[in-house]
Design an enzyme around this catalytic site. Sequence first.
Site, mmCIF file in Angstrom:
data_model
loop_
_atom_site.group_PDB
_atom_site.id
_atom_site.type_symbol
_atom_site.label_atom_id
_atom_site.label_comp_id
_atom_site.label_asym_id
_atom_site.label_seq_id
_atom_site.Cartn_x
_atom_site.Cartn_y
_atom_site.Cartn_z
ATOM 1 N N GLU A 235 3.804 3.997 14.259
ATOM 2 C CA GLU A 235 4.490 5.260 13.961
ATOM 3 C C GLU A 235 3.653 6.148 13.043
ATOM 4 O O GLU A 235 3.500 7.349 13.272
ATOM 5 C CB GLU A 235 5.841 5.014 13.270
ATOM 6 C CG GLU A 235 6.800 4.170 14.029
ATOM 7 C CD GLU A 235 6.763 2.711 13.602
ATOM 8 O OE1 GLU A 235 5.679 2.083 13.639
ATOM 9 O OE2 GLU A 235 7.829 2.180 13.248
ATOM 10 N N CYS B 123 7.961 3.754 7.493
ATOM 11 C CA CYS B 123 7.874 4.640 8.654
ATOM 12 C C CYS B 123 9.072 5.589 8.727
ATOM 13 O O CYS B 123 8.913 6.750 9.092
ATOM 14 C CB CYS B 123 7.731 3.818 9.932
ATOM 15 S SG CYS B 123 6.149 2.935 9.993
ATOM 16 N N HIS C 72 0.797 1.273 10.761
ATOM 17 C CA HIS C 72 1.839 1.032 11.761
ATOM 18 C C HIS C 72 1.700 2.087 12.858
ATOM 19 O O HIS C 72 1.246 3.207 12.604
ATOM 20 C CB HIS C 72 3.224 1.135 11.137
ATOM 21 C CG HIS C 72 3.542 0.021 10.204
ATOM 22 N ND1 HIS C 72 4.827 -0.222 9.769
ATOM 23 C CD2 HIS C 72 2.771 -0.928 9.618
ATOM 24 C CE1 HIS C 72 4.830 -1.265 8.959
ATOM 25 N NE2 HIS C 72 3.587 -1.709 8.848
ATOM 26 N N CYS D 110 10.446 0.594 10.005
ATOM 27 C CA CYS D 110 10.638 0.032 8.671
ATOM 28 C C CYS D 110 10.897 1.182 7.685
ATOM 29 O O CYS D 110 10.867 2.359 8.064
ATOM 30 C CB CYS D 110 9.387 -0.752 8.259
ATOM 31 S SG CYS D 110 7.927 0.291 7.971
#
Length: 147
Positions: free
Chosen positions: A52, A83, A50, A80
């Site tokens: 992040e 993260c 991801h 999410c």
Amino acid sequence: MTPMEIALREAKDAAARGEVPVGAVVTDAAGNVLAVAGNEVEAGGDASAHAEMLALRRAAKALGTKYMLDCTLSVTLEPCAMCAGAIAAFRVKRLVFGAYDAKSGAVEHGARVFMQATTHHKPEVIGGVEEVAAGEMLRAFFEGRRG
């Protein structure tokens, strides 16, 4: 360019590569950009890639430390649970995000990671920054995929 504008550019680039359009940028206390990333899940076949996670890892490497006590993470979508956990683990001072995510978000929705007593570090959270632009990019991407 503001950090969120940079994150939106990263999200646009991610979409052009066939990734879900999420972008992230880590800045230091003075506002200097330490790291940028867009999603790389599809490219690497890595569900943890991801934006992040990538930006946080790159910023930690640039800083030479595992903690980002004076840093801000700006990301185009509400993080999410994975993260959000990483944000707490990296001790990020401030989280700024764009679009809210009622389905998979874990900051203002779902698990609400930073509201849990077991979460050791809770960043300042600012949601809804460039929410319309980030949300439109995501909607357009998924409409194109369904289309």
